[in-house]
Motif scaffolding. Structure first.
Motif, PDB file in Angstrom:
ATOM      1  N   CYS A 203       0.730  -1.937  -0.017  1.00  0.00           N
ATOM      2  CA  CYS A 203      -0.178  -0.308   0.048  1.00  0.00           C
ATOM      3  C   CYS A 203       0.798   1.115   0.068  1.00  0.00           C
ATOM      4  O   CYS A 203       0.396   2.103  -0.558  1.00  0.00           O
ATOM      5  N   ALA A 204       2.352   1.255   0.648  1.00  0.00           N
ATOM      6  CA  ALA A 204       3.273   2.380   0.399  1.00  0.00           C
ATOM      7  C   ALA A 204       3.336   2.321  -0.910  1.00  0.00           C
ATOM      8  O   ALA A 204       3.269   3.308  -1.225  1.00  0.00           O
ATOM      9  N   GLU A 205       3.493   1.476  -1.595  1.00  0.00           N
ATOM     10  CA  GLU A 205       4.347   1.490  -2.273  1.00  0.00           C
ATOM     11  C   GLU A 205       3.255   1.858  -3.650  1.00  0.00           C
ATOM     12  O   GLU A 205       3.689   2.684  -5.039  1.00  0.00           O
ATOM     13  N   GLU A 206       2.189   1.458  -3.648  1.00  0.00           N
ATOM     14  CA  GLU A 206       1.069   1.817  -4.721  1.00  0.00           C
ATOM     15  C   GLU A 206       0.270   2.719  -4.445  1.00  0.00           C
ATOM     16  O   GLU A 206      -0.525   3.643  -5.427  1.00  0.00           O
ATOM     17  N   LEU A 207       0.141   3.210  -3.207  1.00  0.00           N
ATOM     18  CA  LEU A 207      -0.654   3.978  -3.396  1.00  0.00           C
ATOM     19  C   LEU A 207      -0.226   5.606  -2.087  1.00  0.00           C
ATOM     20  O   LEU A 207      -1.066   6.553  -2.084  1.00  0.00           O
ATOM     21  N   ASP A 208       0.429   5.097  -1.769  1.00  0.00           N
ATOM     22  CA  ASP A 208       1.875   5.951  -0.479  1.00  0.00           C
ATOM     23  C   ASP A 208       1.126   6.613   0.372  1.00  0.00           C
ATOM     24  O   ASP A 208       0.595   8.305   0.772  1.00  0.00           O
ATOM     25  N   VAL A 209       0.372   5.338   0.930  1.00  0.00           N
ATOM     26  CA  VAL A 209      -0.250   5.598   2.290  1.00  0.00           C
ATOM     27  C   VAL A 209       0.136   4.401   3.086  1.00  0.00           C
ATOM     28  O   VAL A 209       0.856   3.952   2.659  1.00  0.00           O
TER      29      VAL A 209
END
Length: 282
Positions: A203-209
């Protein structure tokens, strides 16, 4: 109403055994050993979902009979169906699953009512019960074989991020065959990484959250690449954070009603009913 119950132990996690119960391969080959020809009236690449129907051609006293059933529940711990048509007044089948360490106990129950009064009760003893017991044994063996083979697969995680009663979906940019279709964020679990850690990283890699996993959703889903997809629910660590499409074409917050309107990738589509239940509970 007559009833028979049987149990069996499967050396696979509950969500994997639940997926094997839903798989069309199990439905179509599980009873072949007792001469039953079965056909899933759905896309053969899919797991069975509520509303799907199965047709069984059963040899009986030299005269083939056709039984048609409909799936009414397809959850990790319950899989059940009811009669649509056939030589019974009523026929209900339900498998319940209970986790036992890394294994799964499957309890299989069939309840039926014949249309022949006292003659039907005699037939229950002489024929129907014997056939149903054989069917339960054959089906459990088929489920065990599939589930235990899947339990060795590597895992891909997907993430159902829920915020204010809506869930985040993302639209694929590539490859060309999948461009424009929708999926949940996620990716492969790396060696030495837990599924929960993979959810956070992806989620950090794909959505920056940043997200916090909150539990599993639905059964496993077998993928064409030989892996297993597992969906985890999650929440935003910062409720004010705004996910963005780092690798995808678009991200969108959707409610339960919008779930069925999107063109999901096949792997995600078979869990739409579980995602809808998640949103309705929230």
């Amino acid at each position: 109403m007559s009833a028979l119950r049987s149990t069996g132990l499967i050396n696979a996690p509950l969500a994997t055994a639940g997926a094997a119960l839903r798989h069309t391969r199990t439905a179509e080959t599980g009873l072949a050993g007792i001469g039953v020809r079965a056909r899933a009236l759905t896309d053969p690449a899919q797991l069975l979902v509520p509303g799907d129907e199965l047709a069984f051609r059963v040899p009986a006293l030299g005269v083939p009979l056709t039984i048609r059933t409909r799936i009414v529940r397809a959850e990790p711990d319950v899989f059940s169906s009811v009669l649509v048509s056939g030589p019974f007044r009523e026929l209900r089948h339900e498998s319940t699953l209970t986790a036992s360490g890394g294994r799964t106990l499957v309890t299989d129950e069939v309840r039926w009512r014949t249309p022949f009064g006292s003659l039907g009760r005699i037939a229950d003893t002489a024929l129907v019960r014997r056939w149903i017991l054989a069917a339960q044994d054959q089906r459990l063996a088929a489920v065990r074989e599939v589930a235990e083979s899947w339990a060795e697969r590597k895992v891909v995680v997907g993430t159902a991020i829920v915020h204010k009663g809506r869930m985040l979906a993302q639209q694929r940019r590539y490859p060309a065959r999948d461009a424009g279709r929708w999926e949940l964020p996620g990716g492969r679990v790396e060696p030495g990484e837990s599924e929960q850690d993979a959810v956070v990283r992806e989620c950090a890699e794909e959505l920056d959250v940043e997200v916090t996993p909150t539990g599993r959703i639905g059964t496993d889903v077998p993928l064409d690449n030989g892996m297993l997809l597992r969906i985890h629910a999650a929440r935003l660590v910062d409720p004010e954070a705004a996910p963005r499409a780092v690798e995808h074409h678009e991200v969108r917050w959707i409610d339960a009603g919008e779930l069925v309107e999107l063109d999901w990738l096949d792997a995600d589509k078979v869990l739409v009913h579980s995602l809808r239940d998640l949103l309705r509970r929230r």
